[in-house]
Each structure stands twice: as C-alpha cells, then as structure tokens.
Design an enzyme around this catalytic site. Structure first.
Site, PDB file in Angstrom:
ATOM      1  N   GLY A   7     -77.418 -21.876 -43.749  1.00  0.00           N
ATOM      2  CA  GLY A   7     -77.361 -23.311 -43.726  1.00  0.00           C
ATOM      3  C   GLY A   7     -75.381 -23.713 -44.144  1.00  0.00           C
ATOM      4  N   GLY A   9     -73.894 -26.165 -44.824  1.00  0.00           N
ATOM      5  CA  GLY A   9     -73.195 -27.256 -44.310  1.00  0.00           C
ATOM      6  C   GLY A   9     -73.222 -27.955 -46.150  1.00  0.00           C
ATOM      7  N   ALA A  10     -72.784 -28.583 -47.170  1.00  0.00           N
ATOM      8  CA  ALA A  10     -72.599 -29.156 -48.555  1.00  0.00           C
ATOM      9  C   ALA A  10     -72.622 -27.942 -49.555  1.00  0.00           C
ATOM     10  CB  ALA A  10     -73.035 -30.488 -48.948  1.00  0.00           C
ATOM     11  N   GLY A  12     -74.244 -24.954 -48.631  1.00  0.00           N
ATOM     12  CA  GLY A  12     -74.882 -24.251 -48.569  1.00  0.00           C
ATOM     13  C   GLY A  12     -72.940 -23.629 -48.977  1.00  0.00           C
ATOM     14  N   LYS A 185     -86.898 -31.704 -59.732  1.00  0.00           N
ATOM     15  CA  LYS A 185     -85.901 -32.494 -58.942  1.00  0.00           C
ATOM     16  C   LYS A 185     -86.565 -33.831 -57.657  1.00  0.00           C
ATOM     17  CE  LYS A 185     -82.169 -32.010 -56.231  1.00  0.00           C
ATOM     18  NZ  LYS A 185     -82.364 -30.802 -55.939  1.00  0.00           N
ATOM     19  N   ASN A 189     -84.792 -37.453 -56.055  1.00  0.00           N
ATOM     20  CA  ASN A 189     -84.422 -37.326 -55.114  1.00  0.00           C
ATOM     21  C   ASN A 189     -85.632 -38.237 -54.797  1.00  0.00           C
ATOM     22  OD1 ASN A 189     -82.701 -36.088 -53.958  1.00  0.00           O
ATOM     23  ND2 ASN A 189     -83.525 -33.784 -54.223  1.00  0.00           N
ATOM     24  N   ASN A 193     -82.284 -41.198 -53.399  1.00  0.00           N
ATOM     25  CA  ASN A 193     -82.179 -40.066 -52.323  1.00  0.00           C
ATOM     26  C   ASN A 193     -81.716 -41.582 -51.255  1.00  0.00           C
ATOM     27  OD1 ASN A 193     -80.485 -38.501 -50.473  1.00  0.00           O
ATOM     28  ND2 ASN A 193     -81.309 -36.538 -51.615  1.00  0.00           N
ATOM     29  N   SER A 258     -77.701 -37.137 -50.500  1.00  0.00           N
ATOM     30  CA  SER A 258     -77.470 -36.025 -49.530  1.00  0.00           C
ATOM     31  C   SER A 258     -78.149 -37.153 -47.574  1.00  0.00           C
ATOM     32  CB  SER A 258     -78.493 -35.076 -49.282  1.00  0.00           C
ATOM     33  OG  SER A 258     -79.969 -34.937 -49.646  1.00  0.00           O
ATOM     34  N   GLU A 271     -84.575 -36.307 -44.564  1.00  0.00           N
ATOM     35  CA  GLU A 271     -85.689 -35.283 -44.670  1.00  0.00           C
ATOM     36  C   GLU A 271     -86.606 -36.156 -45.628  1.00  0.00           C
ATOM     37  OE1 GLU A 271     -83.804 -32.565 -46.461  1.00  0.00           O
ATOM     38  OE2 GLU A 271     -82.383 -33.237 -48.320  1.00  0.00           O
TER      39      GLU A 271
END
Length: 310
Positions: A7, A9-10, A12, A185, A189, A193, A258, A271
């Site tokens: 993965g 993405g940002a 990763g 965490k 989120n 988020n 995200s 998600e």
C-alpha cells in the site's frame, strides 16, 4: 532486512521513502496504475516540509510479487487489506513478519488469515502524509510509531523491527501496551477524520470552530467506553488534549486527514466503518449506544452516496 510496503499511498510512500533514504532494501507495492508508472519513470517525488527530493525506489503491482520478504508493512486502506494480502501471498513466507499500521480497529482477524499469529505485529503511528498526485508525496511535520508482537514470547523480534524503523527516522519504539496507543489514535481519528470530510475542511479549520470541543469530548468518551469493555482505560482528558494539540499550524493543522483525501478529493469510499463505525458496532455488542459515532458514520455514508464514491 528485505522490506515490502503493501500500500504505497501517502503513508506507505512516506515509510518507503524514509527507509530507502536510510539504506534499507525496500520495495513498494500498489495497484494504482498512474502512481506505479510515475514512480517507475520519475522516481518517488517528495516534498518534505518544503524541501524537494526524489528517490529511485522499486515498485510492483500486487500481481507482480513473486518472492518473499522479511517484513511486510501494511498501509492499505482498511477496505483493501484483505485483497492486498490475498494478491501478495508469495511475499508472505514462513518467517515473514507483517506489521499492520492501518487506521482504525479490528484488522487482526484479516491479517491472521494469511500469516501465523506469532509473525503478526500491531502498531500505531501518528506520522502524516499526503499525495499531491501520482508519484508525488507530501510529508508533513513530525510523528512517532509504536508497535508490539501479538503473541507473547516474540518480543525480541518486535524490538528488532522497531529499531530498524527508528533508524530510518520514524521515531519507532516497542510498546508492550500498544493497544492503548491504537485506541488513542483511533479516538483521534474518530474525532477529526469523518468530521473534516463532512465539513470539507482541514484539521485547523475544524479545531477553530465553537462546536469542536463538544464533538471531541463526546467522541472520546464513546471510544473510552468501548475500550474499557476490553480492559483498556483511556485517560480521557489527555486524549482530548492530544486531539486539540494537532490543530495548530505549527503542528499539522493545515493537513487534510485521510477520509477527506479519499472522499472529497478522490471520490473514494472511506474506512469510516473501521473508525467511528467500529465503535458504534462494538458499543451495541456491549449493550449500550455510541450516538456521536453512529451519526458521524451515517453522515459519511450519506456523503459517499451523494458524491457517488467508489
């Protein structure tokens, strides 16, 4: 150690970049065609707090993976974890350790379908990153990472992974109580988020509203109530302060989280079911309700439908 980032993405890309710069043997794995081809042609382009850099780093499509790795770090979206692991089975050798750093809760059951529990590491990171386009990562601020082995007796292997990541500047530590950090965490989120996606704003803009303290306090209390059912006692005032600390421009206040990147910027499904949605479901299983998390989850799903997210 031979490392794969499942993965790219940002986040990763951030981990892959820092590991590569530290001299590690690292390969990115991602299904996004434009991203893969851009990195193959131009390298990974990085804006690190305004400093531009470029690094040549191998990147594969999942179906191109043919050999095993010593460590696989998972940075897929929660919805894509199962498919990624199914598609990279050749990467998962007998001794491959898998570190799951996804947002949200409940990923253990997915990972344990593919690797023995003694090879599985769980972790929590508060690093942030974004993508400015295919092959272009934008890295913000500072952060940290905590991880732990799932099965007792494998602490030394977990400590070895933590040391490797720490040497790459990722501020990594072994934490025997990492589930507390994961819930902490997840609560952060859960506070910001989905809300930033709904309000179409960055962290600082939400934090500046009069409603933010109320929303944060109530969401944290719901996460704490579910965590308590699992023997994890969150320090609610500390978690609230932790959430509020990210709103400053000197921290990551200008960052779009995200879910905003996925839903608002890219029209992708989110998600949310693994963040606020997980708390709403677990609360019902424990015999009570989490109304703020329920509402945020429903509203995000409504916005997904309105925007035609896929």
């Amino acid at each position: 150690m031979k490392i794969a980032i499942a993965g790219a993405g940002a986040m990763g890309s951030r981990f892959g970049y820092q590991l590569k710069k530290a001299g590690q043997d690292v390969t990115l794995i991602d299904p996004w065609t434009d991203h893969v081809e851009a990195i193959r042609e131009h390298g990974l382009q990085v804006d690190y707090d305004g400093q531009l850099d470029s690094v040549e780093i191998p990147i594969l499509y999942p179906q191109e993976v043919t050999e095993s790795y010593d460590l696989v770090v998972c940075f897929t979206k929660a919805l894509g974890l199962d498919a990624m692991l199914a598609n990279i089975k050749p990467a998962l050798g007998e001794h491959t350790r898998v570190l799951c750093l996804l947002n949200g809760l409940g990923h253990e059951k997915t990972v344990e379908k593919y690797v023995p529990a003694e090879n599985f590491l769980i972790g929590n990171t508060i690093w942030t990153a974004g993508l400015d386009g295919p092959g272009k990562a934008h890295l913000y601020g500072s952060g940290s990472l905590a991880l732990q082995n799932v099965v007792p007796g494998h602490e030394e292997q977990a400590k070895e992974v933590a040391e490797l990541l720490d040497q790459a500047g990722l501020n990594a530590t072994f934490d025997p109580n990492v589930r507390y950090s994961i819930y902490r965490k997840a609560a952060l989120n859960g506070c910001v988020n989905g809300v930033c996606a709904l309000l179409d704003c960055n962290l600082g803009s939400f934090g500046s509203t009069d409603s933010a303290p109320v929303i944060i306090r109530e969401v944290v209390s719901e996460f704490a109530a579910v965590a308590a059912q699992e023997g994890i006692i969150l320090d609610q005032p500390e978690v609230v302060s932790y959430v509020e600390s990210i709103f400053s421009p000197d921290s990551i206040g200008e960052h779009f989280p995200s879910l905003h990147q996925d839903l608002v910027q890219k029209g992708r499904l989110t998600e949310i079911d693994f963040i606020n949605g997980a708390i709403a479901r677990q609360a019902v299983e424990y015999g009570f309700r989490a109304p703020y998390c329920e509402l945020i989850t429903l509203l995000v799903h409504s916005k997904e439908q309105i925007l035609g997210a896929k």
